[in-house]
Motif scaffolding. Structure first.
Motif, short mmCIF file in Angstrom:
data_model
loop_
_atom_site.label_atom_id
_atom_site.label_comp_id
_atom_site.label_asym_id
_atom_site.label_seq_id
_atom_site.Cartn_x
_atom_site.Cartn_y
_atom_site.Cartn_z
N GLU A 1 0.82 -1.21 0.00
CA GLU A 1 0.00 0.00 0.00
C GLU A 1 0.86 1.26 0.00
O GLU A 1 0.39 2.32 -0.42
CB GLU A 1 -0.95 -0.03 1.19
CG GLU A 1 -1.99 -1.15 1.06
CD GLU A 1 -2.90 -1.28 2.27
OE1 GLU A 1 -2.71 -0.50 3.23
OE2 GLU A 1 -3.81 -2.13 2.24
N LEU B 1 -3.10 5.29 -2.81
CA LEU B 1 -4.49 5.35 -3.22
C LEU B 1 -4.71 6.54 -4.15
O LEU B 1 -4.25 7.65 -3.89
CB LEU B 1 -5.39 5.46 -1.98
CG LEU B 1 -6.90 5.35 -2.22
CD1 LEU B 1 -7.26 3.99 -2.77
CD2 LEU B 1 -7.66 5.62 -0.93
N SER C 1 -12.30 -7.90 0.04
CA SER C 1 -12.89 -8.03 1.37
C SER C 1 -14.41 -8.08 1.21
O SER C 1 -14.96 -7.44 0.31
CB SER C 1 -12.48 -6.87 2.28
OG SER C 1 -12.87 -5.63 1.74
N ASP D 1 -11.33 -11.29 4.35
CA ASP D 1 -10.30 -10.52 3.67
C ASP D 1 -9.34 -11.51 3.01
O ASP D 1 -8.81 -12.40 3.66
CB ASP D 1 -9.55 -9.64 4.67
CG ASP D 1 -8.59 -8.66 4.00
OD1 ASP D 1 -7.92 -9.06 3.03
OD2 ASP D 1 -8.51 -7.50 4.45
N TRP E 1 -3.53 -9.47 -0.18
CA TRP E 1 -3.12 -9.16 -1.54
C TRP E 1 -2.65 -10.43 -2.26
O TRP E 1 -1.89 -11.21 -1.70
CB TRP E 1 -1.99 -8.14 -1.54
CG TRP E 1 -2.45 -6.74 -1.26
CD1 TRP E 1 -2.35 -6.07 -0.07
CD2 TRP E 1 -3.07 -5.84 -2.18
NE1 TRP E 1 -2.89 -4.81 -0.19
CE2 TRP E 1 -3.33 -4.65 -1.48
CE3 TRP E 1 -3.44 -5.93 -3.52
CZ2 TRP E 1 -3.94 -3.55 -2.08
CZ3 TRP E 1 -4.04 -4.83 -4.12
CH2 TRP E 1 -4.29 -3.66 -3.40
N HIS F 1 -15.69 -5.45 -1.50
CA HIS F 1 -14.77 -4.33 -1.71
C HIS F 1 -13.54 -4.86 -2.43
O HIS F 1 -12.90 -5.82 -1.98
CB HIS F 1 -14.37 -3.70 -0.37
CG HIS F 1 -13.47 -2.52 -0.51
ND1 HIS F 1 -13.94 -1.24 -0.69
CD2 HIS F 1 -12.12 -2.42 -0.49
CE1 HIS F 1 -12.92 -0.41 -0.78
NE2 HIS F 1 -11.80 -1.10 -0.65
N SER G 1 -9.78 -3.94 -4.13
CA SER G 1 -8.65 -3.01 -4.25
C SER G 1 -7.68 -3.58 -5.28
O SER G 1 -7.34 -4.77 -5.24
CB SER G 1 -7.94 -2.83 -2.91
OG SER G 1 -8.76 -2.15 -1.99
N ARG H 1 -3.18 2.76 -6.50
CA ARG H 1 -4.14 1.80 -5.94
C ARG H 1 -5.55 2.32 -6.17
O ARG H 1 -5.84 3.49 -5.91
CB ARG H 1 -3.88 1.60 -4.44
CG ARG H 1 -4.66 0.42 -3.86
CD ARG H 1 -4.19 0.06 -2.46
NE ARG H 1 -4.73 0.92 -1.42
CZ ARG H 1 -4.05 1.87 -0.78
NH1 ARG H 1 -2.80 2.09 -1.10
NH2 ARG H 1 -4.62 2.61 0.15
N ASP I 1 -9.74 1.59 -5.58
CA ASP I 1 -10.74 0.86 -4.79
C ASP I 1 -12.08 0.85 -5.51
O ASP I 1 -12.49 1.86 -6.11
CB ASP I 1 -10.92 1.51 -3.41
CG ASP I 1 -9.73 1.24 -2.48
OD1 ASP I 1 -8.88 0.42 -2.86
OD2 ASP I 1 -9.67 1.85 -1.40
N GLN J 1 -16.23 -0.53 -4.96
CA GLN J 1 -17.22 -1.01 -4.00
C GLN J 1 -18.44 -1.50 -4.77
O GLN J 1 -18.93 -0.81 -5.68
CB GLN J 1 -17.63 0.12 -3.04
CG GLN J 1 -18.57 -0.32 -1.94
CD GLN J 1 -17.86 -1.11 -0.85
OE1 GLN J 1 -16.72 -0.81 -0.53
NE2 GLN J 1 -18.52 -2.10 -0.29
#
Length: 525
Positions: free
Chosen positions: A243, A248, A307, A317, A320, A356, A358, A496, A498, A500
Motif C-alpha cells: 500500500e 491510493l 474483502s 479478507d 493481496w 470491496h 482493491s 491503488r 478501490d 465497491q
C-alpha cells in the motif's frame, strides 16, 4: 601454485568420466538449441523428446561432478588421507575452482559464443552479458558446493538434498499462508535481505569448511540462515509495503483507468462437474466496465485484495494476491477474478454481500514505437531480435533475442480470417485491435541459464472478458504484409484503486469449466 596444479591434474585423472559426460551433454545442447529456434523438429518427435532431457541432465551432471570433486578431499571429519599430506587449504580450494573454470565455465562460454553467432547476434556487444551469465553459473554452483562441504559421501549428499527439497516445499506451502506474501514479487527491492543471506551463508560455510573444517559450525550457520530467511518472510509487513508502493488514487493523482462493476452476464447457469465440486477453491469473476485508459498505454493490475461483509457479522479478507489483468484503451469490459475456499463459499454463496475490491495498478506507456509490415521468412524487429511467422491453430510470431527477453508491446488489427482470406475481409473495427504486453522482468539483467538466446512468442487475440469461451476469440493470422506495431513499455507510475459493489450474491459470479476446458460464468438468466 605447484600444489594447486598437482591437485588439478589428479582431479582430471579421477573424474574424467563425469567430465566427459558433461561435455557430451553440452555439445548435444549446442547442437539441439538452434533447432528449437527455427522449428526444425516436428512437434512431439522422438528426437525432440530425447533432446528435451538434455536441459535437465546437463545441470544434474554438473551438480554430481561438483559434489564428487569436493568429496575427493572430504572436509567432514579428521581422518581423511589428504590431511596428512602437505596440502594448504588455499591451494586445495584454488584447485577445485580452477577445475570448474576450465571444464565448466570455459566450455559454456565457448558454447554461448557459438550460439550467439548461430542466432545472428554480434559477439563483441554482448560480451558483458555473457560474463554476467558466467556469474549466474557461479550462483548456481553454490548449492552443490555447499552440499558437498558439509557431507562426507555422495549418499549423504543425496539424502541431505532430498531433505532440503522437501523442507523447501513445506516452507513454500507455509509461506503462502503469510498474508499478502504471494504478491511480494510485485514490490520494488523485495527479497533483498533473503537474497543477501542466500548468497552470504553458503559462501561463509564453504570458506569456513576449507579453512577450519568445523562441520557442525558450518551446518549450524546454514540452518540459522534458513531460519532467518523464513522469519524475515513471516514478519515482513507485506500489506503495508504494498500500500506504500501503490498509493491510493485521489483527485490530485487520478487512477490511470476507471472501473465500474457490471451486473452478471446473462449466461445460462450450469451445474459444476463432480470433479469441480471436489476442488478446495471456487473461482469468482466480477465483470467490470473499463474506461479512461490513455492512448498508447496499458494498465496492469499487479495484485488484487478482496474483502466481503455480510450477514452474521461476516468479515472476510483475501489479503493481496497476484492478478495480472491488463486494461487497454480499446477495451470496454474486463473481469476481476479471485478465489474463495469452498467451505466458505458454500456457506455464503446465496447471501447478499458487500464486496470491496482493491487493485494495485502499474501503468506502462509506449516508447520508441515502430510499425512493421511483416515480410516473408525471418526478419529483424528493431530492439527485439529476429522473428518469423508460425501458422497453425494458434498463429504467432516466434522470436528470439540475445541475453534476455525484451520489454515489448505488440499491437495489431485482429480478425479470424486466414492469410488466404485476408484480401476478402474488410478492415476490422477498432474494437478488434489486440495487444500483447511482454515485460522484461529483470530490469535489464541477463536471464540465468546456459543459452544466451531467449525464445518467446507473440500472440494477438481479443475476446469478451465477461464470456471467456474460445468461440468468441478473434485471432490474428500473421501473414506477409500484415502491419504490426511494436513499442517499448516504460513504467510511468503505481496507483491503488478501490471499487465497491452493491449487495451481490457470489453464486451469480461463480466460474465453471466445461468438459472442453472453456470457462463459463454461472449467472442466472
Amino acid at each position: 601454485m605447484s600444489k594447486t596444479f598437482h591437485i588439478f591434474r589428479k582431479d582430471i585423472r579421477h573424474h574424467w568420466p563425469e567430465l566427459l559426460v558433461s561435455l557430451l551433454l553440452l555439445a548435444a545442447f549446442v547442437w539441439h538449441e538452434p533447432a528449437e529456434w527455427f522449428g526444425n523438429f516436428a512437434s512431439f518427435s522422438l528426437l525432440q523428446i530425447l533432446f528435451s532431457y538434455v536441459n535437465t541432465l546437463l545441470p544434474l551432471s554438473w551438480g554430481l561432478m561438483i559434489v564428487r570433486l569436493v568429496h575427493e578431499e572430504s572436509l567432514v571429519g579428521d581422518r581423511q588421507f589428504w590431511v596428512t599430506r602437505p596440502y594448504e587449504w588455499p591451494s586445495l580450494l584454488a584447485a577445485k575452482l580452477l577445475f570448474l573454470v576450465v571444464f565448466i565455465h570455459l566450455p559454456v562460454f565457448v558454447a554461448q559464443v557459438l550460439l550467439l553467432s548461430r542466432a545472428g547476434f554480434p559477439i563483441a556487444s554482448n560480451l558483458t552479458g555473457l560474463l554476467g551469465m558466467q556469474i549466474g553459473l557461479d550462483l548456481l554452483f553454490l548449492a552443490p558446493i555447499t552440499l558437498a562441504v558439509v557431507t562426507r559421501t555422495l549418499a549423504q549428499a543425496l539424502i541431505v538434498a532430498i531433505a532440503a527439497f522437501l523442507v523447501f516445499l513445506a516452507v513454500g506451502s507455509l509461506a503462502s499462508l503469510v498474508p499478502s506474501e504471494t504478491m511480494s514479487s510485485a514490490l520494488e527491492n523485495s527479497g533483498i535481505f533473503q537474497g543477501s543471506v542466500l548468497l552470504a551463508a553458503p559462501v561463509a560455510a564453504i570458506l569456513w569448511q576449507y579453512a577450519r573444517r568445523r562441520t557442525w559450525h558450518s551446518r549450524t550457520l546454514l540452518l540459522a540462515a534458513g531460519a532467518a530467511m523464513v522469519l524475515a518472510d513471516v514478519i515482513t509487513p507485506y500489506r503495508t509495503l504494498i500500500e506504500r508502493q501503490y498509493p491510493l488514487a485521489d483527485s490530485a493523482h487520478p487512477a490511470p483507468v476507471q472501473l465500474s462493476v457490471l451486473p452478471p452476464p446473462p449466461s445460462v447457469k450450469k451445474a459444476p462437474s463432480p470433479q469441480r465440486l471436489l476442488e478446495s477453491t471456487v473461482l469468482i469473476s466480477i465483470p467490470v466496465h473499463v474506461s479512461a485508459v490513455a492512448k498508447h498505454s496499458v494498465v496492469l493490475a499487479n495484485g488484487i485484495l478482496v474483502s466481503m461483509d455480510g450477514p452474521g457479522n461476516l468479515k472476510w479478507d483475501s489479503g493481496w494476491n497476484p492478478s495480472g489483468v491488463e486494461f487497454w484503451p480499446e477495451e470496454s469490459s474486463s473481469a476481476l477474478q479471485f478465489s474463495v475456499k469452498r467451505h466458505l463459499y458454500e456457506s455464503i454463496k446465496s447471501s447478499p454481500l458487500h464486496v470491496h475490491l482493491s487493485l494495485a495498478l502499474s501503468e506502462f506507456k509506449e516508447s520508441s514505437p515502430r510499425e512493421l509490415s511483416l515480410p516473408e521468412g525471418e526478419f529483424v524487429v528493431p530492439g527485439v531480435g529476429y522473428c518469423h511467422i508460425v501458422s497453425g491453430y494458434f498463429p504467432a510470431l516466434s522470436c528470439r533475442s540475445a541475453l534476455h527477453e525484451p520489454g515489448l508491446i505488440a499491437s495489431g488489427v485482429v480478425t479470424n480470417a486466414s492469410c488466404s482470406e485476408q484480401d476478402k475481409v474488410a478492415s476490422a473495427p477498432s474494437r478488434n485491435l489486440a495487444h500483447q504486453l511482454l515485460r522484461s522482468g529483470r530490469g535489464g539483467f541477463v536471464n540465468p541459464g546456459v543459452s544466451p538466446i531467449k525464445s518467446f512468442s507473440i500472440y494477438l487475440q481479443t475476446f469478451d472478458h465477461t464470456r471467456e469461451s474460445p468461440e468468441e476469440r478473434l485471432r490474428m493470422h500473421f501473414c506477409p504484409g500484415t502491419p504490426v506495431r511494436f513499442a517499448t513499455p516504460i513504467t510511468s507510475g503505481y496507483t491503488r484503486l478501490d471499487l465497491q459493489t452493491d449487495q451481490i450474491t457470489l453464486e451469480d459470479y461463480e466460474v465453471n469449466f466445461n468438459s472442453y476446458g472453456a470457462i463459463t460464468l454461472s449467472a442466472r438468466p
